[in-house]
Design an enzyme around this catalytic site. Structure first.
Site, PDB file in Angstrom:
ATOM      1  N   LYS A   8       0.855  -1.191   0.000  1.00  0.00           N
ATOM      2  CA  LYS A   8       0.000   0.000   0.000  1.00  0.00           C
ATOM      3  C   LYS A   8       0.889   1.238   0.000  1.00  0.00           C
ATOM      4  O   LYS A   8       2.061   1.213   0.378  1.00  0.00           O
ATOM      5  CB  LYS A   8      -0.933   0.025   1.213  1.00  0.00           C
ATOM      6  N   LEU A  98       5.322   0.534   3.333  1.00  0.00           N
ATOM      7  CA  LEU A  98       4.458  -0.039   2.298  1.00  0.00           C
ATOM      8  C   LEU A  98       3.498  -1.098   2.840  1.00  0.00           C
ATOM      9  O   LEU A  98       2.782  -1.743   2.080  1.00  0.00           O
ATOM     10  CB  LEU A  98       5.309  -0.638   1.173  1.00  0.00           C
ATOM     11  N   GLY A  99       3.509  -1.299   4.160  1.00  0.00           N
ATOM     12  CA  GLY A  99       2.513  -2.174   4.787  1.00  0.00           C
ATOM     13  C   GLY A  99       2.718  -3.658   4.568  1.00  0.00           C
ATOM     14  O   GLY A  99       1.758  -4.425   4.690  1.00  0.00           O
ATOM     15  N   ASP A 135      -2.597  -0.822  10.340  1.00  0.00           N
ATOM     16  CA  ASP A 135      -2.799  -0.925   8.892  1.00  0.00           C
ATOM     17  C   ASP A 135      -3.483  -2.229   8.469  1.00  0.00           C
ATOM     18  O   ASP A 135      -3.869  -2.368   7.307  1.00  0.00           O
ATOM     19  CB  ASP A 135      -1.459  -0.824   8.143  1.00  0.00           C
TER      20      ASP A 135
END
Length: 279
Positions: A8, A98-99, A135
């Protein structure tokens, strides 16, 4: 079962202040990417043995791994233990904003739930995911983009009709998320660096964590400025707490060209990938 575990980016991340529980109140939009890891999960029936392997030797395979924590949370919630095999084929770097770990955790929750006969609803999975990480819930929605509130875990699907080409650039160092948040309140802007919202058709792109992170890691504000000097770049921003910066371009061809320029500018030690937001 083999599942895609997407990365993400945060198209915006606003910090509204510190909460009484020690977390920060945020408003953010998370957007899934085509780029992602692959998660293999197998239900092996009776027993309690869990096998966790990973293609990246730097990823811990103990209880600190979010994928394993997700499986433990699922078993605790359902009250049933089994034997499982999980393999993580990694393409998302760690400490990148970026998860990757959160996405792996959400993917394991979904996969384990399906293989166990779907004992938990999506709402219950999201509640469980919120306990694992802020997240995680956004990856449990059936939506290419989501708006996060609270500490980020209160998620609602967002209408997102765009497929944006972009280039991801992660320098050879990670940034721990708690470190970035801890330094937010006392941080200052560097003169001459663009922190103001970048107005785009999909919203105003801004990241309040750039302020503390840029103060310490001076390569990042320099890289952001360099990206924004290119006419084909519509917007450039740090994702989450970093260290990845992303640049959105008009076309995929331009994203590929920017990636080549970035490889020359950054050198071989940076991780650079082109991708698109998920459709």
């Amino acid at each position: 079962m083999t599942l895609h575990s997407p990365a993400k980016i945060n198209l915006w991340l606003r910090i509204l202040g510190k909460r009484s529980d020690g977390f920060h109140e945020v408003q953010t939009r998370l957007c899934r990417l085509a780029l992602g890891d692959t998660v293999e999960i197998e239900h092996r029936g009776a027993g309690t043995h869990v096998s966790l392997t990973c293609s990246d030797p730097t990823v811990p395979l103990d209880e600190s791994n979010l994928a394993l924590r997700a499986l433990r949370a699922f078993e605790s919630r359902t009250g049933k233990q089994s034997s499982w095999r999980i393999h993580l084929e990694k393409k998302i770097p760690a400490g990148a904003g970026l998860g990757g770990g959160s996405s792996n955790a959400a993917t394991v929750l979904k996969g384990a739930n399906q293989l166990a006969g779907s004992p938990l609803s999506q709402t219950q999975l999201i509640e469980l995911g919120a306990q694992i990480g802020s997240d995680v819930p956004c990856f449990l929605l059936d939506s290419p983009a989501a708006d996060g509130a609270g500490r980020g875990e209160q998620v609602t699907p967002a209408d997102f009709p765009w497929q944006l080409p972009l280039v991801l650039i992660k320098p050879p160092f990670p940034i721990p998320t708690p470190w970035a948040y801890k330094r937010w309140a006392g941080s200052k802007e560097i003169p001459g660096i663009l922190y103001a919202p970048q107005l785009c058709p999909w919203g105003a792109m801004v990241n309040d964590l750039e302020r503390p992170v840029f103060e310490k890691f001076l390569l990042l504000p320099t890289l952001k400025t360099w990206l924004l000097e290119h006419g084909e770049v519509r917007a450039a921003l740090m994702s989450g707490s970093g260290s990845t910066l992303f640049a959105i371009t008009q076309t995929s061809v331009q994203a590929a060209e920017m990636a080549e320029k970035a490889r020359e500018w950054c050198g071989e030690t940076s991780w650079i990938q082109t991708t698109m937001t998920a459709g």
